[in-house]
Design an enzyme around this catalytic site. Structure first.
Site, PDB file in Angstrom:
ATOM      1  N   MET A   4      42.282 -68.618   9.916  1.00 25.70           N
ATOM      2  CA  MET A   4      42.248 -69.988  10.400  1.00 25.70           C
ATOM      3  C   MET A   4      42.127 -69.976  11.913  1.00 25.70           C
ATOM      4  SD  MET A   4      42.523 -73.177   9.609  1.00 25.70           S
ATOM      5  CE  MET A   4      42.914 -74.731  10.349  1.00 25.70           C
ATOM      6  N   PRO A   5      41.243 -70.769  12.441  1.00 24.20           N
ATOM      7  CA  PRO A   5      41.157 -70.859  13.906  1.00 24.20           C
ATOM      8  C   PRO A   5      42.316 -71.677  14.480  1.00 24.20           C
ATOM      9  CG  PRO A   5      39.521 -72.276  12.877  1.00 24.20           C
ATOM     10  CD  PRO A   5      40.207 -71.536  11.772  1.00 24.20           C
ATOM     11  N   LEU A   6      42.456 -71.627  15.788  1.00 25.17           N
ATOM     12  CA  LEU A   6      43.423 -72.437  16.512  1.00 25.17           C
ATOM     13  C   LEU A   6      42.712 -73.710  16.957  1.00 25.17           C
ATOM     14  CD1 LEU A   6      46.114 -72.897  18.037  1.00 25.17           C
ATOM     15  CD2 LEU A   6      45.135 -71.565  19.914  1.00 25.17           C
TER      16      LEU A   6
END
Length: 133
Positions: A4-6
């Protein structure tokens, strides 16, 4: 491994209710799962609120205006394909327009690509480099 990206949201203060902000976050999370194949439960999101005069978003010469409900979404992510990025941009815009009646001109997205060595999830560990993840 999908990660998951930030996601960092920048909003004009007092332009959004708490419930609307939660909807912004939930829709972005779901869209990231769909477009990027991020794993369930791997969720990293930050919301920052700014006075309207401190969140300046020009139209880059494209000829549109933005309201105080403008959203800047800055994403730190592993490399993604152009098709994944296009899907994310369009799907997020569609979902925000439908669920929040967000004017599509009010959404600006910026993806910043990074790699495994750019992440430490806790205690100064380099989890990807050290084989923990």
């Amino acid at each position: 491994m999908a990660v998951m990206p930030l996601l960092h949201f920048h909003l004009v203060e007092n332009a959004w209710t708490s419930a609307e902000i939660q909807t912004l976050l939930d829709i972005a999370y779901d869209t990231t799962l769909t477009a990027f194949g991020a794993p369930q439960g791997d969720r990293y999101q930050i919301v920052s609120k700014h006075p309207a005069n401190e969140l300046i978003l020009g139209d880059t010469g494209l000829g549109f205006t933005r309201s105080n409900r403008r959203v800047v979404l800055s994403i730190r992510t592993r490399p993604r394909t152009a098709a994944q990025k296009r899907q994310f941009y369009q799907l997020l815009s569609d979902r925000y327009a439908e669920a929040l009646k967000l004017d599509r001109q009010d959404l600006m997205i910026n993806l910043v690509t990074n790699t495994d060595e750019d992440w430490s999830f806790h205690a100064g560990h380099a989890e990807f480099l050290d084989g923990e993840l």
